[in-house]
Design a protein around this motif. Structure first.
Motif, PDB file in Angstrom:
ATOM      1  N   THR A 182      -7.251  24.994  -2.563  1.00 48.97           N
ATOM      2  CA  THR A 182      -6.587  23.194  -3.029  1.00 48.97           C
ATOM      3  C   THR A 182      -6.076  22.803  -2.078  1.00 48.97           C
ATOM      4  O   THR A 182      -5.728  23.972  -0.869  1.00 48.97           O
ATOM      5  N   LEU A 183      -4.624  21.702  -2.448  1.00 47.81           N
ATOM      6  CA  LEU A 183      -4.241  20.897  -1.212  1.00 47.81           C
ATOM      7  C   LEU A 183      -3.353  21.992  -1.039  1.00 47.81           C
ATOM      8  O   LEU A 183      -2.543  22.333  -2.384  1.00 47.81           O
ATOM      9  N   TRP A 184      -2.284  22.347  -0.091  1.00 50.88           N
ATOM     10  CA  TRP A 184      -1.242  23.035  -0.166  1.00 50.88           C
ATOM     11  C   TRP A 184       0.315  21.790   0.253  1.00 50.88           C
ATOM     12  O   TRP A 184      -0.045  20.609  -0.517  1.00 50.88           O
ATOM     13  N   ASP A 185       1.074  22.463  -0.615  1.00 48.13           N
ATOM     14  CA  ASP A 185       2.598  22.144  -0.721  1.00 48.13           C
ATOM     15  C   ASP A 185       2.935  20.867  -1.318  1.00 48.13           C
ATOM     16  O   ASP A 185       2.832  19.738  -1.761  1.00 48.13           O
TER      17      ASP A 185
ATOM     18  N   TRP B  30     -11.120  11.632   4.397  1.00 52.47           N
ATOM     19  CA  TRP B  30     -10.863  13.286   5.474  1.00 52.47           C
ATOM     20  C   TRP B  30     -10.590  12.725   6.528  1.00 52.47           C
ATOM     21  O   TRP B  30     -11.589  12.163   7.741  1.00 52.47           O
ATOM     22  N   ALA B  31      -9.567  13.206   7.324  1.00 54.63           N
ATOM     23  CA  ALA B  31      -8.727  12.796   8.753  1.00 54.63           C
ATOM     24  C   ALA B  31      -8.881  14.110   9.813  1.00 54.63           C
ATOM     25  O   ALA B  31      -9.202  14.828  10.864  1.00 54.63           O
ATOM     26  N   GLY B  32      -9.345  15.290   9.356  1.00 54.38           N
ATOM     27  CA  GLY B  32     -10.061  16.442   9.516  1.00 54.38           C
ATOM     28  C   GLY B  32      -8.812  17.637  10.792  1.00 54.38           C
ATOM     29  O   GLY B  32      -7.683  17.416   9.970  1.00 54.38           O
ATOM     30  N   VAL B  33      -9.396  17.910  11.809  1.00 57.12           N
ATOM     31  CA  VAL B  33      -8.127  18.106  12.423  1.00 57.12           C
ATOM     32  C   VAL B  33      -8.307  17.889  13.541  1.00 57.12           C
ATOM     33  O   VAL B  33      -8.643  18.002  15.107  1.00 57.12           O
ATOM     34  N   PRO B  34      -7.466  16.948  13.808  1.00 58.04           N
ATOM     35  CA  PRO B  34      -7.274  15.517  14.940  1.00 58.04           C
ATOM     36  C   PRO B  34      -7.301  16.077  16.088  1.00 58.04           C
ATOM     37  O   PRO B  34      -7.156  15.128  17.427  1.00 58.04           O
ATOM     38  N   GLY B  35      -6.114  16.612  16.525  1.00 54.55           N
ATOM     39  CA  GLY B  35      -5.723  16.634  17.842  1.00 54.55           C
ATOM     40  C   GLY B  35      -4.716  16.753  18.169  1.00 54.55           C
ATOM     41  O   GLY B  35      -3.766  15.417  16.973  1.00 54.55           O
TER      42      GLY B  35
ATOM     43  N   ALA C 119       0.440  -1.404  -0.304  1.00 55.00           N
ATOM     44  CA  ALA C 119       0.363   0.015   0.055  1.00 55.00           C
ATOM     45  C   ALA C 119       0.806   1.275   0.450  1.00 55.00           C
ATOM     46  O   ALA C 119       2.075   0.888   0.944  1.00 55.00           O
ATOM     47  N   CYS C 120       0.364   2.062  -0.426  1.00 58.13           N
ATOM     48  CA  CYS C 120       1.141   3.716  -0.988  1.00 58.13           C
ATOM     49  C   CYS C 120      -0.312   4.594   0.444  1.00 58.13           C
ATOM     50  O   CYS C 120      -1.090   4.479  -0.578  1.00 58.13           O
ATOM     51  N   ILE C 121       0.458   5.041   1.072  1.00 56.94           N
ATOM     52  CA  ILE C 121      -0.307   6.196   1.648  1.00 56.94           C
ATOM     53  C   ILE C 121       0.220   7.290   1.344  1.00 56.94           C
ATOM     54  O   ILE C 121       0.751   7.931   2.090  1.00 56.94           O
ATOM     55  N   VAL C 122      -0.357   8.232   0.814  1.00 59.85           N
ATOM     56  CA  VAL C 122      -0.405   9.558   0.436  1.00 59.85           C
ATOM     57  C   VAL C 122      -1.042  10.876   1.750  1.00 59.85           C
ATOM     58  O   VAL C 122      -2.033  10.263   2.188  1.00 59.85           O
ATOM     59  N   PHE C 123      -0.621  11.567   2.193  1.00 63.51           N
ATOM     60  CA  PHE C 123      -0.877  12.234   3.550  1.00 63.51           C
ATOM     61  C   PHE C 123      -0.601  14.050   1.817  1.00 63.51           C
ATOM     62  O   PHE C 123       0.515  13.957   2.459  1.00 63.51           O
ATOM     63  N   ALA C 124      -1.520  14.640   2.287  1.00 64.10           N
ATOM     64  CA  ALA C 124      -1.594  16.024   2.283  1.00 64.10           C
ATOM     65  C   ALA C 124      -2.640  16.909   3.014  1.00 64.10           C
ATOM     66  O   ALA C 124      -3.031  16.097   3.535  1.00 64.10           O
TER      67      ALA C 124
ATOM     68  N   GLU D  63       1.909   5.446 -10.059  1.00 59.11           N
ATOM     69  CA  GLU D  63       3.102   4.772 -10.178  1.00 59.11           C
ATOM     70  C   GLU D  63       2.644   3.344  -9.448  1.00 59.11           C
ATOM     71  O   GLU D  63       3.004   1.966  -9.078  1.00 59.11           O
ATOM     72  N   CYS D  64       1.790   3.583  -8.428  1.00 62.27           N
ATOM     73  CA  CYS D  64       1.280   2.647  -7.268  1.00 62.27           C
ATOM     74  C   CYS D  64       0.059   2.594  -7.348  1.00 62.27           C
ATOM     75  O   CYS D  64      -0.920   3.338  -7.837  1.00 62.27           O
ATOM     76  N   ASN D  65      -0.516   1.169  -7.853  1.00 61.87           N
ATOM     77  CA  ASN D  65      -1.621   0.312  -8.032  1.00 61.87           C
ATOM     78  C   ASN D  65      -2.290   0.316  -6.707  1.00 61.87           C
ATOM     79  O   ASN D  65      -3.452  -0.245  -7.068  1.00 61.87           O
ATOM     80  N   ASN D  66      -2.278   1.724  -5.941  1.00 61.68           N
ATOM     81  CA  ASN D  66      -3.414   0.943  -4.279  1.00 61.68           C
ATOM     82  C   ASN D  66      -2.355   2.110  -3.197  1.00 61.68           C
ATOM     83  O   ASN D  66      -2.101   1.860  -2.613  1.00 61.68           O
ATOM     84  N   THR D  67      -2.979   3.237  -3.975  1.00 59.41           N
ATOM     85  CA  THR D  67      -2.677   4.969  -3.672  1.00 59.41           C
ATOM     86  C   THR D  67      -4.282   5.112  -2.825  1.00 59.41           C
ATOM     87  O   THR D  67      -5.435   5.235  -2.945  1.00 59.41           O
ATOM     88  N   ILE D  68      -3.406   5.253  -1.550  1.00 58.09           N
ATOM     89  CA  ILE D  68      -4.711   5.673  -0.094  1.00 58.09           C
ATOM     90  C   ILE D  68      -4.490   7.058   0.369  1.00 58.09           C
ATOM     91  O   ILE D  68      -3.318   7.120   0.697  1.00 58.09           O
ATOM     92  N   VAL D  69      -5.432   7.650   0.293  1.00 53.31           N
ATOM     93  CA  VAL D  69      -5.077   9.264   0.242  1.00 53.31           C
ATOM     94  C   VAL D  69      -5.296   9.957   1.893  1.00 53.31           C
ATOM     95  O   VAL D  69      -7.042   9.311   1.983  1.00 53.31           O
ATOM     96  N   VAL D  70      -5.062  10.457   2.956  1.00 52.81           N
ATOM     97  CA  VAL D  70      -5.835  10.986   3.714  1.00 52.81           C
ATOM     98  C   VAL D  70      -4.884  12.244   3.946  1.00 52.81           C
ATOM     99  O   VAL D  70      -3.616  13.100   3.657  1.00 52.81           O
ATOM    100  N   MET D  71      -6.046  13.031   3.749  1.00 57.54           N
ATOM    101  CA  MET D  71      -6.273  14.496   3.859  1.00 57.54           C
ATOM    102  C   MET D  71      -6.428  15.396   5.584  1.00 57.54           C
ATOM    103  O   MET D  71      -7.626  14.586   5.855  1.00 57.54           O
ATOM    104  N   HIS D  72      -5.689  15.864   5.866  1.00 56.61           N
ATOM    105  CA  HIS D  72      -5.979  16.698   7.396  1.00 56.61           C
ATOM    106  C   HIS D  72      -6.016  18.567   6.331  1.00 56.61           C
ATOM    107  O   HIS D  72      -4.971  19.204   6.060  1.00 56.61           O
ATOM    108  N   THR D  73      -7.424  18.513   6.447  1.00 56.51           N
ATOM    109  CA  THR D  73      -7.986  19.597   5.914  1.00 56.51           C
ATOM    110  C   THR D  73      -8.847  20.538   6.875  1.00 56.51           C
ATOM    111  O   THR D  73      -9.778  19.747   8.090  1.00 56.51           O
ATOM    112  N   VAL D  74      -8.719  21.855   6.816  1.00 55.88           N
ATOM    113  CA  VAL D  74      -9.947  22.669   7.480  1.00 55.88           C
ATOM    114  C   VAL D  74     -11.330  22.815   6.561  1.00 55.88           C
ATOM    115  O   VAL D  74     -12.016  23.401   7.797  1.00 55.88           O
TER     116      VAL D  74
END
Length: 898
Positions: A540-543, A585-590, A513-518, A555-566
């Motif tokens: 838009t997403l930052w950075d 979407w993982a929000g603003v988790p503390g 698995a490829c886990i991408v955080f943005a 490149e990765c056929n199993n890309t899992i995206v996790v977003m921490h956003t306001v």
């Protein structure tokens, strides 16, 4: 700074029910009357005096007895902050040593104790809103209140329901719960109850129309702050709705906002404070200004303000609109004694209402906002009173468990093509993105969290707390994988394109698995980060987050995206990519960020969160209303015309047939649910009756001497530099006021000093909180069965929406919801009450809530656009759905907005 001189602003007072208008920069498809540049509002005087309505009677009895013993100076001391950095908290009133009443400590924030050590960093409001869980609303509030209490704080400056989230790009949306008024109302009710059950006064904020950071306090070359121009219907049906629920919950304080509303500053707007909040809603607590949001002395007192913070005109200015100037105003008759007495009673009653008399620390606050050192100055700005200022008391208890639960339960699964949950035994687990890792400066390395280094777990500004620690996603995933004997690698540089591609390619070769955080951040406007002045410049997403995701997914056929956003971001560049197999979407988790997301990724928690806002395909999807980034009124106050009325977020999408990417209330699970057996039962309820009659006359407590010499500052008294005191420096009131035009005749609003019995308003109440008690009578109960059709237990949030049926109504509006855990193969019955208010519209002519003649329909389902069940709400059997005589009120003509 002259106290009376500043009241020239009084001419700009309150709120209008205006004519058609639009923001000059945007088209107006709404034909909405009452949102026009330059509109003003009707004056509403006098300020209603507190009566001890609802369950406030005991607190008022104690407060009246206490205030009856006070001198004029002691009463003024209760109302006025001592000045910025004058004491240990961000806001401090004067004390009453003679009676053992300690100075009140007011301290941020809506997600924890700001500026203190050994405190918890709770998930932000937007994340707990995404849980849709009434129990967690309360528990989070209770645990935050407990930490404030154990730090010696009297007033927690939260929760926040303003901004409600009118603009997707609004800088402080993450502090609140949702742009939907009902979800926000239920969340604020539970949060207020929790905070105050812990023995701390909740201060619900920001009242009202504070929907953007740009120009909220004016700006370079501007004469004054932005004006939110809002019509009467929109005010009641959208923006006031959650504040009404905060009042019903008993909030002890409400903070008025920086901005103007219909070209009158919120903290001296008599329509908002006197008419709506204190009269119509029956608010019994005290209104406190946002810090330096007071712009006049007498005007704000007569318009309903009860406490000024931090007390000085500008931070550390050594001048005050109140303090000695309020003393002068009472002595010269400008402010009647009953108004000052009412301020004092409201403040003290709030103190008794939450049992501060038994919960206040004997030694007062055990921390300082201005230094983490053990020893320092008691009066930081004056650099006086060197002493022990921090006891470093650890107040976190076991709150980490609830923090982790809220963060996990508020996580929303947006897409899942069978990729989740992970087993922990993948051949190779890879993690990408700086949002997965540590801030190299440390979790508290940026002042008030004003940056975006490393994983995003908290926005920036005054709505923050110090992290006691921050568990990053990368370290939590490493722990999980290594515990299962797996292999894990990472690339945390968002711009290391070749390294990202190479590592992602390996996963496709060996499996895993490829886990991408943005992420995307935002915050309060006094901090500008990367050109974002609080409000986001784009969605838009930052950075370079979009490029990061696409680079890995290519490149990765199993890309899992996790977003921490306001809030919402634009996912169009990649959300349909065939290799993006899951989106979270993982929000603003503390502080428990990494543990919470790992719980979801690896199936320890079956995701049950629902998005508390709508995800649009483009920024234009949200309609023509947007943040005003540039002045639009010359050097006058920018004019922000709320032409869209009630049509924000999903209401706009539904009204204009805009297809969302993910609709409001949407969220997937690792199991599936089905809905059946909708039942609608009419309930017996008394006829709705508009409130009539009059209030008692304004009471006064104690007597005030006319001898100005009684109020002089004592000879030989050692004054703290820049500290605000209530006493006078001269027996000549003009000299004491420091007002060169004191002798001029000022004109005050008609009735502003009238303490005689006043007529009650139809939507108000003589005995209950939050408005007329009839508004909350249950007219229908709707039940539905929900079955877990899968093989594992999971939580489902069933949602009740209602169509009010009129041409100016939203297609549907949320009116109730509940979250339940359901075992595999089991069925749970959900029950929803529908009140008179739920079925009503605000009628500007009647100034009351009325049920229109249009047919009403109830819808139940799993999101705002997945509503498989529906049925009519036939009021008293009438085919038109209107109210027949003697049941729910007299018949009404078809509802037309005025």
């Amino acid at each position: 700074m002259g106290f009376l001189r500043s009241t020239a602003l009084l001419a700009a007072l309150p709120l209008a029910l205006a004519q058609n208008g639009t923001n000059s920069s945007t088209p107006n498809p709404f034909n909405n009357p009452g949102a026009v540049s330059g509109q003003t509002s009707p004056p509403k005087y006098p300020t209603p005096w507190g009566e001890g309505l609802g369950d406030w009677d005991d607190a008022y009895a104690q407060a009246r007895e206490f205030v009856s013993q006070l001198t004029l100076l002691e009463k003024v001391n209760l109302t006025t902050g001592v000045g910025w950095e004058g004491e240990k908290c961000v806001g401090n009133t004067g004390a009453i040593p003679r009676l053992g009443f300690k100075a009140l400590c007011l301290q941020d924030s809506p997600l924890g104790v700001r500026f203190a050590d050994f405190v918890s960093a709770f998930p932000a409001g937007i994340t707990v809103g995404a849980t849709w869980d009434r129990e967690l609303f309360y528990q989070r509030g209770y645990e935050m209140g407990t930490e404030h209490r154990e730090k010696g704080i009297d007033v927690q400056l939260g929760p926040a329901i303003g901004p409600i989230g009118r603009h997707a790009a609004g800088g402080r949306n993450w502090e609140g719960f949702s742009p939907d008024p009902v979800l926000s109302a239920v969340a604020v009710h539970g949060t207020v109850k929790g905070i105050q059950d812990a023995g701390v006064i909740a201060c619900t904020k920001h009242y009202i129309g504070n929907e953007q950071e740009h120009f909220r306090q004016g700006g370079p070359n501007l004469t004054s702050a932005i004006s939110s121009n809002i019509d009467d219907v929109t005010m009641h049906e959208l923006y006031v709705w959650p504040f009404a629920e905060a009042v019903r919950a008993g909030t002890g304080s409400i903070m008025c906002a920086y901005n103007q509303v219909n070209n009158s500053y919120a903290c001296q707007n008599s329509y908002l404070q006197n008419y709506i909040l204190k009269n119509e809603l029956g608010f019994q607590g005290f209104i406190v200004s946002d810090w330096a949001a007071q712009h006049a002395g007498v005007a704000s007192a007569l318009a309903g303000l009860d406490m000024t913070m931090p007390g000085d005109v500008a931070f550390d200015s050594a001048t005050s609109y109140w303090g000695p100037n309020l003393t002068v105003a009472v002595l010269n008759g400008t402010v009647p004694q009953w108004r000052l007495d009412d301020m004092a009673v409201r403040i003290v009653a709030s103190w008794y209402y939450v049992d501060r008399d038994t919960n206040q620390l004997e030694e007062g606050p055990n921390f300082s906002s201005w230094s983490q050192d053990t020893f320092g100055f008691q009066h930081a700005y004056a650099e006086e009173g060197y002493t022990r200022i921090n006891d470093h008391v650890d107040v976190r208890n076991e709150h980490r468990d609830a923090i982790r639960k809220v963060a996990a339960d508020g996580t929303v699964l947006l897409k899942n093509n069978g990729a989740l949950p992970l087993s922990g035994k993948e051949k190779l687990t890879t993690v990408f993105g700086s949002d997965s890792s540590e801030n190299p400066w440390g979790p508290n390395g940026c002042v008030d969290r004003g940056c975006n280094n490393g994983t995003f777990a908290m926005g920036w500004g005054s709505g923050t707390a110090n992290f006691p620690y921050l568990v990053t996603p990368l370290e939590a995933i490493k722990y999980e994988v290594l515990s299962n004997g797996g292999s894990v690698e990472s690339v945390i540089d968002n711009y290391a394109y070749s390294q990202q591609a190479a590592l992602a390619h390996r996963v496709s070769q060996v499996g895993g698995a490829c886990i991408v955080f943005a992420n995307a951040a935002a915050g309060e406007g006094y901090i500008i980060f990367d050109g974002n002045e609080g409000d986001r410049n784009n969605l838009t997403l930052w950075d370079d987050g979009d490029a990061l995701i696409n680079n890995v997914a290519s490149e990765c056929n199993n890309t899992i995206v996790v977003m921490h956003t306001v809030g919402a971001v634009l996912v169009e560049p990649w959300y349909e990519h065939e290799n993006v197999t899951a989106i979270i979407w993982a929000g603003v988790p503390g502080q428990e960020s990494g543990n919470a997301i790992t719980d979801v990724l690896y199936g320890k928690v079956n995701p049950g969160g629902k998005t508390p806002f709508t995800w649009g395909l483009t920024r234009d999807s949200y309609g023509p209303s947007d943040v005003i980034y540039e002045p639009n009124n010359g050097n006058g106050p920018p004019q922000d015309n709320f032409v869209e009325g009630i049509f924000i977020d999903y209401r706009y999408f539904d009204r204009f047939n805009e297809t969302p990417v993910y609709e409001f209330g949407y969220g997937l699970s690792y199991t599936t649910f089905s809905y059946s057996n909708l039942q609608i039962t009419a309930r017996e309820a008394p006829s709705y009756q508009p409130t009539t009659g009059e209030t008692p006359e304004a009471p006064t407590y104690g007597t005030i001497s006319n001898r100005t010499a009684d109020y002089l500052c004592p000879e030989g008294f050692e004054f703290i530099f820049a500290y605000i005191y209530p006493c006078l420096n001269s027996t000549d009131l003009r000299t004491a006021s420091n007002d060169p035009e004191y002798a001029l005749n000022y004109t005050w609003p008609v009735g502003s000093s009238d303490g005689s019995p006043q007529p009650r308003v139809p939507a108000g109440s003589a005995d209950s909180l939050g408005g007329n008690a009839g508004l909350y009578e249950v007219l229908f109960t709707v039940t539905v069965d929900v079955t877990n059709d899968g093989e594992i237990a999971g939580d489902e949030v069933a949602q009740l929406y209602i169509s009010l049926g009129g041409p100016n109504d939203a297609v549907r509006v949320l009116r109730n919801f509940d979250r339940k855990g359901i075992e595999a193969g089991a069925t749970e019955t959900y029950s929803f009450d529908v009140t008179y208010k739920d079925l009503s519209n605000w009628d500007t002519a009647a100034q009351d809530w009325l049920i229109s003649s249009y047919p009403k329909t109830a819808y139940v389902g799993s999101s705002s656009r997945k509503l498989p069940l529906s049925g009519p709400l036939n009021i008293a059997g009438s085919p038109g759905g209107y109210s027949p005589p003697g049941k729910y009120g007299p018949p009404k003509q078809r509802y037309v907005r005025h």
